[in-house]
Design an enzyme around this catalytic site. Sequence first.
Site, PDB file in Angstrom:
ATOM      1  N   ASP A 114     -19.199 -40.274 -56.778  1.00 41.19           N
ATOM      2  CA  ASP A 114     -19.683 -39.844 -58.095  1.00 41.19           C
ATOM      3  C   ASP A 114     -18.570 -39.743 -59.140  1.00 41.19           C
ATOM      4  O   ASP A 114     -18.748 -39.099 -60.161  1.00 41.19           O
ATOM      5  CB  ASP A 114     -20.412 -38.491 -57.978  1.00 41.19           C
ATOM      6  CG  ASP A 114     -19.500 -37.384 -57.451  1.00 41.19           C
ATOM      7  OD1 ASP A 114     -18.313 -37.655 -57.195  1.00 41.19           O
ATOM      8  OD2 ASP A 114     -19.978 -36.244 -57.293  1.00 41.19           O
TER       9      ASP A 114
ATOM     10  N   SER B   9     -15.263 -28.533 -52.773  1.00 36.97           N
ATOM     11  CA  SER B   9     -16.365 -29.483 -52.619  1.00 36.97           C
ATOM     12  C   SER B   9     -16.114 -30.513 -51.521  1.00 36.97           C
ATOM     13  O   SER B   9     -17.056 -31.142 -51.057  1.00 36.97           O
ATOM     14  CB  SER B   9     -16.608 -30.215 -53.941  1.00 36.97           C
ATOM     15  OG  SER B   9     -15.416 -30.836 -54.381  1.00 36.97           O
TER      16      SER B   9
ATOM     17  N   HIS C  16     -15.881 -37.285 -56.078  1.00 34.45           N
ATOM     18  CA  HIS C  16     -15.939 -37.163 -54.624  1.00 34.45           C
ATOM     19  C   HIS C  16     -16.105 -38.521 -53.974  1.00 34.45           C
ATOM     20  O   HIS C  16     -16.484 -39.487 -54.633  1.00 34.45           O
ATOM     21  CB  HIS C  16     -17.102 -36.237 -54.241  1.00 34.45           C
ATOM     22  CG  HIS C  16     -17.055 -34.932 -54.981  1.00 34.45           C
ATOM     23  ND1 HIS C  16     -17.823 -34.690 -56.092  1.00 34.45           N
ATOM     24  CD2 HIS C  16     -16.280 -33.842 -54.801  1.00 34.45           C
ATOM     25  CE1 HIS C  16     -17.543 -33.475 -56.557  1.00 34.45           C
ATOM     26  NE2 HIS C  16     -16.609 -32.939 -55.801  1.00 34.45           N
TER      27      HIS C  16
END
Length: 380
Positions: free
Chosen positions: A348, A43, A351
């Site tokens: 979040d 990610s 991240h």
Amino acid sequence: MASSPSTLFVRLHLLILLLCNLYFLETGSTSLPYESIFSFGDSLADTGNFLLSGALAFPAIGRFPYGETYFHHPTGRCSNGRLIIDFIVEAYGLPEVQPYLALSRGKVFQRGVNFAVAGATALDPAFFQGRNISRAIMWTNISLSAQLDWFKEFKSTFCNSQKDCATYFSKSLFLVGEIGGNDYNYAFFQGATMEQVRAFVPIVVQAITTAATTLIEEGAVELVVPGNLPIGCSAIYLTFFYSPNKGNYDPENGCLKALNRFSKYHNSQLQRALESLRQKYPQAKIMYADYYSAAMRFFHSPKHFGFSSGTLSACCGGGGPYNFNITARCGHHGSRACTIPSTYTNWDGIHLTEAAYRYIASGLIEGPYSMPPMRSPLKN
Ligand SMILES: *[C@@H]1O[C@H](CO)[C@@H](O)[C@H](O)[C@H]1NC(C)=O
Ligand SMILES: *[C@@H]1O[C@H](CO)[C@@H](O)[C@H](O)[C@H]1NC(C)=O
Ligand SMILES: *[C@@H]1O[C@H](CO)[C@@H](O)[C@H](O)[C@H]1NC(C)=O
């Protein structure tokens, strides 16, 4: 593999792209530091593959506030805006890198492909079976080796001979990671002990260097291999491993000491493995990207980077001491985003914000967090 209509479409599409690209190579200017970029990872680098693959494990990635700051719509990036890779392509004058899975949707491949998938592990899913790590918590099965299979599939349609491909890849930048963080995340969050997870490290590092070796054998010359971030400073870890024992925390920055030691352990093993790779392939330029130190600057002196709202609490979340709540994660009912994300390091809970990624990218490109240094960016 049988050619279903959709694979046929992908192949036709790739053929057209190949023709466009040959045209481009014939006529295009070649004054850029790199002609293209190829990216692998999770990610931290995914620009849309996970979302395009259905994002079943985390559909919120396809909703606001993801993407609110820069793209003004959710793109599948796990942030409010751009990622490190976006800032790298900008610095080198390359266009936005398209996720591999977008190629069949009419996206034009010009100067690179991103194979990274959010949630991906360095090790194959089979590794986690029999180690008490449930497949159910793994976001994707597109591990590093599956991403390399995508790369080979792509390559077979993109360049004709090994020599053609090698020539093309010799002018490309390969970003190999960050990858491996999820191998540890999945284990830690399912209750594995520090000792058990430390035992994974040599195996994870081996998978990363095997991938780098494959790419070099395919013709890659310049590779950037990032290490892990300081996970002890991340809101999800701070929440899960919350402790009344103040001794567990670094008094300088409030991060969990043992987890940051773990990140450093992975990083030192990775650097050692990269050093052997350099001896084996002296023609390749293998750069270690020190994400850990580049990010640690924020936690040491947040104000210097404009992180006036703090570095440990997430901008977007559903409450709790670090604004990370597993039942009300960012994008879910019960969570909300802060008004000025650039004053936060953490987006979040897991991240980072675009602002943090921008500083990490400039720390790599302008120094001193790439060893050896990356090429000079374009001066405009
Ligand atoms: C898996 O969990 C069981 C029960 O909690 C434990 O006895 C066993 O040692 C664990 N195995 C591994 C490989 O962690
Ligand atoms: C991942 O899982 C899907 C769905 O179960 C399957 O179709 C696919 O072949 C798997 N891919 C890999 C690389 O294991
Ligand atoms: C976490 O979210 C749930 C669901 O919205 C809520 O009931 C709970 O109070 C939240 N926890 C904290 C610590 O804010």
